[in-house]
Scaffold this motif. Sequence first.
Motif, short mmCIF file in Angstrom:
data_model
loop_
_atom_site.label_atom_id
_atom_site.label_comp_id
_atom_site.label_asym_id
_atom_site.label_seq_id
_atom_site.Cartn_x
_atom_site.Cartn_y
_atom_site.Cartn_z
N UNK A 13 0.85 -1.21 0.00
CA UNK A 13 0.00 0.00 0.00
C UNK A 13 0.87 1.25 0.00
N UNK A 14 0.55 2.18 -0.84
CA UNK A 14 1.30 3.43 -0.92
C UNK A 14 0.96 4.29 0.30
N UNK A 15 1.95 4.49 1.18
CA UNK A 15 1.70 5.20 2.44
C UNK A 15 1.41 6.68 2.23
N UNK A 16 1.74 7.20 1.05
CA UNK A 16 1.47 8.62 0.81
C UNK A 16 0.00 8.89 0.55
N UNK A 17 -0.75 7.85 0.21
CA UNK A 17 -2.17 8.01 -0.08
C UNK A 17 -3.00 7.82 1.19
N UNK A 18 -4.02 8.62 1.34
CA UNK A 18 -4.90 8.53 2.50
C UNK A 18 -5.93 7.43 2.28
N UNK A 19 -6.30 6.73 3.35
CA UNK A 19 -7.36 5.73 3.28
C UNK A 19 -8.72 6.44 3.17
N UNK A 20 -9.57 5.95 2.29
CA UNK A 20 -10.92 6.50 2.18
C UNK A 20 -11.64 6.34 3.51
N UNK A 21 -12.15 7.45 4.04
CA UNK A 21 -12.85 7.40 5.33
C UNK A 21 -13.81 8.59 5.42
N UNK A 22 -14.38 8.79 6.61
CA UNK A 22 -15.42 9.82 6.78
C UNK A 22 -14.95 11.24 6.47
N UNK A 23 -13.66 11.47 6.46
CA UNK A 23 -13.20 12.82 6.15
C UNK A 23 -13.49 13.20 4.70
N UNK A 24 -13.84 12.21 3.87
CA UNK A 24 -14.17 12.48 2.47
C UNK A 24 -15.65 12.80 2.27
N UNK A 25 -16.46 12.65 3.29
CA UNK A 25 -17.90 12.87 3.13
C UNK A 25 -18.20 14.34 2.86
N UNK A 26 -19.14 14.57 1.93
CA UNK A 26 -19.57 15.92 1.60
C UNK A 26 -21.05 16.13 1.93
N UNK A 27 -21.82 15.05 1.95
CA UNK A 27 -23.25 15.15 2.21
C UNK A 27 -23.53 14.97 3.69
N UNK A 28 -24.68 15.45 4.18
CA UNK A 28 -25.06 15.20 5.57
C UNK A 28 -25.26 13.70 5.82
N UNK A 29 -25.15 13.29 7.06
CA UNK A 29 -25.46 11.90 7.43
C UNK A 29 -26.97 11.81 7.62
N UNK A 30 -27.66 11.35 6.57
CA UNK A 30 -29.11 11.31 6.60
C UNK A 30 -29.60 10.11 7.41
N UNK A 31 -30.83 10.17 7.93
CA UNK A 31 -31.37 9.01 8.66
C UNK A 31 -31.54 7.80 7.74
N UNK A 32 -31.45 6.64 8.32
CA UNK A 32 -31.58 5.40 7.54
C UNK A 32 -33.03 5.22 7.10
N UNK A 33 -33.24 5.16 5.79
CA UNK A 33 -34.58 4.93 5.23
C UNK A 33 -34.68 3.61 4.46
N UNK A 34 -33.53 2.96 4.25
CA UNK A 34 -33.48 1.78 3.38
C UNK A 34 -32.75 0.65 4.08
#
Length: 475
Positions: A1-22
């Motif tokens: 794994x390339x250590x220079x790359x960040x792991x995809x995680x919640x810091x990438x979120x742009x939308x609100x955390x909507x309530x679970x409907x599905x």
Amino acid sequence: MDKELKQLDNTFRKLPQYPTKVIQFGEGNFLRAFIDWQIQQMNKQGLFQGGVAVVQPIDRGMTKVLDEQDDLYTTLLEGKLNGQKVQDHEIIESINETIRPYEDYQSYLDLAKNDDIQFIFSNTTEAGIAFDENDNLTDQPQNSYPGKLTALLYERFKLGKKGFQIIPCELINHNGNTLKEIVLKYAQLWDLGQDFVDWINQENDFYATLVDRIVPGYPKERAADLEKEWNYHDRLIVKAEPFLIFVIEGDKKLEKLLPLKEAGLNVVVTDDMQPYRNRKVSLLNGPHTTMSPIARLAGIDTVGQVMKDPDFYKFINDEMYQEIIPTVALPEQELNDYAEGVKERFENPYVNHELSSIALNSISKFQARLLPTFKRYFAKEKKLPLRITLALASYLKIYAGKADFAPEDTPEVLAEFKELRQKDNYVQATLADEKLWGEDLTQFPGLIDLVKQDLQIIDQQGSRKAVQMINEKED
């Protein structure tokens, strides 16, 4: 794994955390690139404002990998749409949580308490919507998807809450009706009472669907390069074509509850989806299910390679125009246009659609995707369809354990073939096995002999030679 790359995680979120409907049964490539992608499109426009709880429907799956990425992943859309080239990627934020019933059954049942949840989607493959007489309400969890669903619905009923809009995406005809019938069968088997049956009928809507988007899945050959381009790690990249259509048969109220169409998505809510289904299953899924065993036996790995190969291109083209189109009750020009569009999608240079992924649960796929065409062709032409029959023979070779690769199917199907291949009359016994095909295929005159002939050619000269011989014949 390339250590220079960040792991995809919640810091990438742009939308609100909507309530679970599905609630979504299944975390595989298709649902993530189809349902969850569409939910994201609605959420970006503020039309739905809901998230997804993903239930892992089998013991082993990908939900833990999802959790390691805070339930985020990337869709990669590549191909042509309306004549325009599309290359686009997007981080999908639709999933709120994952549930593993085999590890924590109570968390699964607790979903019934959530008043925000309105929808249930599923894709457990064609083999998933099936009745298992050994399932019990006390199991933690039940083996079958319908068994698990019935247990959840019963929990919801006991809490006195409203029902769900239940939208299966498994590619079987009348999938919603079939799922409901099995749920009601469990209600009777488990003696859950008439009040529960009435609640199922009155408070829940089961929709039949047709789903269409080619989803090759994880682009393993390019993943490292894509991660460097995007500057993050993602173990769950899912590649798909830009095209999709979602046909839903049922109450038009769904258009307001689930504003997919308002979001500009190619969704049709109709009172009769059969014309759409017959066209798609016959002309897209049918050729997929034909090419998968024959081409793999010839050492071909992808749909794109099939379409670039002169022998196999002619074989699949002739199957479409000589064996499939004459059996579908729609205007010929409409079918011809659709077939040409399908071939363009098969040839999409960006979609590395592996035949091995198409081959999962092949026996139920053959029954759902090719057997209806086989029967219509035989009834109309009074002869056997050579190309579909060659596919059938190729499956018999693979499931006999005589290929360089092993079949991937349900334990029940694999166990059935384990018994069948011990028999001296393997071909006849297999074709006659109603557990596999839903009927006795030896009723079709000449089929046993033709399958044996095809198998002999494949064994002695290879599947390519069998394809070439059919290509040379005059239909």
